[in-house]
Design a protein around this motif. Structure first.
Motif, PDB file in Angstrom:
ATOM      1  N   UNK A  96     -49.386  17.183 -49.605  1.00  0.00           N
ATOM      2  CA  UNK A  96     -48.315  17.894 -48.901  1.00  0.00           C
ATOM      3  C   UNK A  96     -47.330  18.518 -49.881  1.00  0.00           C
ATOM      4  N   UNK A  97     -47.070  17.824 -50.990  1.00  0.00           N
ATOM      5  CA  UNK A  97     -46.157  18.369 -51.999  1.00  0.00           C
ATOM      6  C   UNK A  97     -46.759  19.610 -52.655  1.00  0.00           C
ATOM      7  N   UNK A  98     -48.067  19.578 -52.887  1.00  0.00           N
ATOM      8  CA  UNK A  98     -48.741  20.754 -53.472  1.00  0.00           C
ATOM      9  C   UNK A  98     -48.636  21.949 -52.540  1.00  0.00           C
ATOM     10  N   UNK A  99     -48.864  21.698 -51.263  1.00  0.00           N
ATOM     11  CA  UNK A  99     -48.767  22.773 -50.277  1.00  0.00           C
ATOM     12  C   UNK A  99     -47.354  23.333 -50.213  1.00  0.00           C
ATOM     13  N   UNK A 100     -46.362  22.433 -50.244  1.00  0.00           N
ATOM     14  CA  UNK A 100     -44.959  22.865 -50.174  1.00  0.00           C
ATOM     15  C   UNK A 100     -44.581  23.704 -51.390  1.00  0.00           C
ATOM     16  N   UNK A 101     -45.108  23.329 -52.554  1.00  0.00           N
ATOM     17  CA  UNK A 101     -44.805  24.084 -53.766  1.00  0.00           C
ATOM     18  C   UNK A 101     -45.250  25.529 -53.634  1.00  0.00           C
ATOM     19  N   UNK A 102     -46.434  25.731 -53.076  1.00  0.00           N
ATOM     20  CA  UNK A 102     -46.934  27.103 -52.887  1.00  0.00           C
ATOM     21  C   UNK A 102     -46.067  27.859 -51.895  1.00  0.00           C
ATOM     22  N   UNK A 103     -45.737  27.220 -50.802  1.00  0.00           N
ATOM     23  CA  UNK A 103     -44.932  27.907 -49.780  1.00  0.00           C
ATOM     24  C   UNK A 103     -43.538  28.242 -50.311  1.00  0.00           C
ATOM     25  N   UNK A 104     -42.968  27.350 -51.111  1.00  0.00           N
ATOM     26  CA  UNK A 104     -41.632  27.599 -51.672  1.00  0.00           C
ATOM     27  C   UNK A 104     -41.662  28.673 -52.761  1.00  0.00           C
ATOM     28  N   UNK A 105     -42.735  28.686 -53.571  1.00  0.00           N
ATOM     29  CA  UNK A 105     -42.832  29.625 -54.684  1.00  0.00           C
ATOM     30  C   UNK A 105     -43.223  31.017 -54.217  1.00  0.00           C
ATOM     31  N   UNK A 106     -44.067  31.068 -53.196  1.00  0.00           N
ATOM     32  CA  UNK A 106     -44.589  32.327 -52.651  1.00  0.00           C
ATOM     33  C   UNK A 106     -45.152  33.215 -53.765  1.00  0.00           C
ATOM     34  N   UNK A 107     -46.176  32.721 -54.468  1.00  0.00           N
ATOM     35  CA  UNK A 107     -46.763  33.474 -55.573  1.00  0.00           C
ATOM     36  C   UNK A 107     -47.675  34.585 -55.059  1.00  0.00           C
TER      37      UNK A 107
END
Length: 282
Positions: free
Chosen positions: A36-47
């Motif tokens: 879940x933390x990995x998924x959140x990192x992507x959503x927060x970063x929006x690369x």
């Protein structure tokens, strides 16, 4: 927008940072035991795209830690892929020849049946399936026998042993394609650019050529490094390990050439580069 890389100190992750401007996340910033933390990192970063170059790679220890290996290699890539699918961005994931059973002598094609023979292979297969199930714009890059001037790998182990040994027994019935990490990184970056431009993804194989046994690989290492070490080939049965290794790790790399115009690297040339880097301390 950012090119986000999961992994910072691994062989491929290190090469990605050398070759491109990326945001590389280590365990302190992206714990793959927490999907879940990995998924959140992507959503927060929006690369603009994501490359997963991180994994649980302790093949023998995975026999006792398969649950953890499956979370890191299976659940977390799936969570990453779902986040990328929702954001409409490419997701590239590194996998392994260990998803096959290692039978026969023909190079494995992407369409061949999978049947991993150890916990590590099962965990990586779980990741492949989770990435595909996410339904986004993904690419899975299966590779084998990775080596570089960084981290722990067969080349560095052989050079270390050569400091105190003039003869070694090395497994000679496992055959595959040693693959330079810098070539893997270059392929991933090339694929990322093409996928951002609209090229479809899918599963591809990428490994060094020509095929060789571990013993043959060792002989070339010592020859190029100028080390006087005699290598005697032995069967796998004489070097038992907790995890079963596939005898046939050859990968057919025709599809990546057709789909992306990327050709197999010559591992002997890659070995020369790595030895030069080690010699110079780069």
């Amino acid at each position: 927008m950012t090119l986000l890389v999961f992994g910072r100190t691994g062989q491929v992750a290190r090469e990605l940072q050398i070759q491109a401007e990326v945001l590389a996340l280590g365990r302190d910033k992206a714990d793959l035991s927490d999907p879940e933390a990995c998924e959140k990192t992507i959503r927060d970063t929006r690369p603009r795209a994501v490359i997963n170059a991180a994994a649980y790679t302790a093949v023998d220890r995975a026999e006792d830690e398969e649950d953890l290996a499956t979370i890191v290699n299976g659940d977390s890539p799936g969570a990453m892929a779902r986040a990328c699918a929702d954001l409409g961005i490419p997701f590239l994931h590194v996998s392994t020849d260990y998803v096959f059973d290692g039978s026969g002598t023909a190079p494995w094609r992407e369409s061949d049946p999978v049947s991993p023979q150890n916990a590590y292979g099962r965990s990586k297969l779980a990741g492949e399936r989770a990435v595909r199930a996410a339904g986004g714009h993904y690419a899975i890059l299966r590779t084998s026998w990775v080596f570089s001037a960084h981290g722990a790998n067969f080349v560095k182990t052989m050079l270390r042993l050569a400091e105190s040994r003039d003869a070694l027994n090395i497994v000679d019935d496992q055959t595959g394609g040693p693959t330079p990490a810098d070539a893997i990184a270059a392929a991933l970056l090339d694929m990322t650019g093409q996928m951002l431009a609209g090229t479809p993804g899918g599963t591809c194989h990428f490994a060094g050529a020509p095929a060789v046994s571990w013993a043959g690989f060792a002989r070339e290492i010592f020859a190029q490094a100028g080390r006087a070490v005699t290598v005697t080939g032995i069967p796998s049965a004489e070097y038992p390990t907790p995890a079963v290794r596939p005898l046939n790790s050859r990968l057919d790399c025709a599809k990546i050439r057709t789909d992306f115009g990327i050709t197999q690297p010559n591992w002997k040339t890659g070995l020369t580069r790595v030895l030069q880097q080690l010699e110079s301390g780069a």
